[in-house]
Design a protein around this motif. Structure first.
Motif, short mmCIF file in Angstrom:
data_model
loop_
_atom_site.label_atom_id
_atom_site.label_comp_id
_atom_site.label_asym_id
_atom_site.label_seq_id
_atom_site.Cartn_x
_atom_site.Cartn_y
_atom_site.Cartn_z
N ASN A 167 25.61 -33.88 -24.05
CA ASN A 167 25.76 -35.05 -24.87
C ASN A 167 27.15 -35.85 -24.41
O ASN A 167 28.34 -36.66 -25.28
N PRO A 213 31.35 -33.69 -26.93
CA PRO A 213 32.42 -33.58 -28.49
C PRO A 213 32.86 -31.58 -29.02
O PRO A 213 30.91 -30.98 -28.54
N ASP A 260 32.30 -29.37 -31.39
CA ASP A 260 30.93 -29.35 -32.09
C ASP A 260 29.56 -30.03 -31.76
O ASP A 260 29.76 -31.60 -31.74
N ASP A 288 28.14 -32.41 -34.52
CA ASP A 288 29.28 -33.87 -34.42
C ASP A 288 27.97 -35.15 -33.30
O ASP A 288 28.45 -35.41 -32.60
N VAL A 289 26.75 -35.35 -33.36
CA VAL A 289 25.65 -36.73 -33.28
C VAL A 289 25.32 -37.85 -34.54
O VAL A 289 25.68 -37.39 -35.70
N ARG A 329 20.76 -35.99 -35.30
CA ARG A 329 21.39 -34.84 -36.13
C ARG A 329 20.20 -35.31 -37.64
O ARG A 329 20.32 -36.05 -38.22
N GLU A 388 20.11 -27.48 -41.09
CA GLU A 388 21.19 -29.23 -39.70
C GLU A 388 20.17 -28.43 -39.29
O GLU A 388 20.74 -28.01 -38.50
#
Length: 332
Positions: free
Chosen positions: A185, A224, A226, A229-230, A251, A293
């Motif tokens: 990412n 990121p 996390d 966090d996308v 996500r 998730e």
């Protein structure tokens, strides 16, 4: 015409005015050599090409002919990067490695020239086949990484560029797999040799970039902190395959409908889409009904949507709105 090609032309002229190999079918250009099908490499087809040595190691070297770069195998020839040489040899096949090779049996040093700097290339430019076996620079976002299942000296990844995805290979001696995973990412710039085909046991890898050991990976934008966090995937029922393949990591949140083989699941997401999730690592899978998730790379086979190279984490049903679980029914 490249600057280093000027002395090379004079060398080529002197070569043709002098002695030449006697065989009538001698190949004299990178274009002719690239047209040889895999099945004919074992026929020991002779070649005689001239170019600039851009990379030299104990067992092989790269020769920039001006119309393409050729990788050649040799035996401790006294040549160095930056030299213009005439290479004579024949095609061969390394059966142990299932590798097409060009074996140089003799070289003649004709002069020297400065090495060209790797040029930054776009996805469209490298897809036009003009950069085969040439050192180039590329930029993009690391969509996913994975270990080589056969050769543990290598890791692989998918670089999302403007226009498409590029497969890349990294020696673990250059960047460990753990460090490579930390780049997912993130936006990076890397330098390596671009090849149209692998020619070895990775026969289905196709176009890829092999990272050069002396060139570090440059991080342009850190990923990121996390991993989740996308951007959300959203409803893409009517998106086309080209749009899906050009996406970066996405996500979803959803309910597990089924799981199998230690790394496969089907989730019903908040948009009531059934999405296959292919986990990056195998392990114990959650039971049906669990709310998860998931983050992964969107892919499609024209019929199904898949998040590949995915990671998951449990969440509570209060944080998301998921359609009711399908009711059981008797279909007997």
């Amino acid at each position: 015409m490249k600057q280093w090609q000027k002395p090379m032309l004079a060398a080529v002229a002197s070569f043709y005015l002098g002695a030449t190999p006697s065989a009538a079918a001698v190949l004299t250009s990178a274009r002719e050599i690239r047209r040889i099908p895999y099945e004919d490499y074992s026929k020991a087809i002779p070649f005689c090409v001239t170019g600039l040595v851009t990379r030299m190691s104990i067992t092989n070297f790269r020769l920039d002919t001006g119309h393409g770069v050729l990788a050649m195998w040799c035996k401790n020839f006294p040549i160095e990067s930056g030299q213009i040489i005439r290479a004579i040899g024949m095609t061969a096949v390394n059966k142990e490695a299932n590798l097409m090779t060009l074996r140089a049996t003799n070289v003649v040093v004709l002069g020297t020239a400065p090495l060209p700097e790797p040029i930054l290339k776009t996805y469209l430019e490298i897809q036009q086949c003009g950069e085969d076996d040439r050192m180039i620079r590329v930029r993009g976002f690391v969509n996913s990484v994975f270990e080589d299942e056969v050769d543990k000296r290598w890791s692989h990844g998918i670089l999302g560029m403007d226009g498409g995805n590029l497969l890349f290979a990294v020696p673990v001696s250059h960047t460990s797999f753990a460090d490579l995973k930390r780049l997912v990412n993130g936006e990076i710039e890397m330098t390596g040799v671009y090849s149209l085909r692998d020619g070895g046991f990775r026969r289905f890898s196709g176009r890829h970039l092999a990272i050069w050991p002396e060139r570090p990976i440059r991080v342009l934008t850190h990923p990121p902190a996390d991993a989740f966090d996308v951007p959300p995937l959203g409803k893409i029922s009517w998106s086309n395959a080209e749009t899906i393949s050009g996406m970066r990591q996405r996500r979803i949140a959803g309910r597990v409908l089924a799981s199998w083989d230690g790394h496969m699941m089907i989730l019903q997401d908040t948009d009531d889409q059934r999405i296959t999730v292919q986990l990056e690592e195998s392990g114990d899978l959650p039971a049906a009904g669990v709310i998860l998730e998931a983050v992964g790379l969107p892919e499609t086979d024209f019929y199904h949507l898949t998040l590949s190279h995915a990671v998951v984490r449990p969440i509570t049903n209060e944080t998301v709105s998921i359609p009711p679980e399908p009711a059981a029914c008797d279909i007997s």
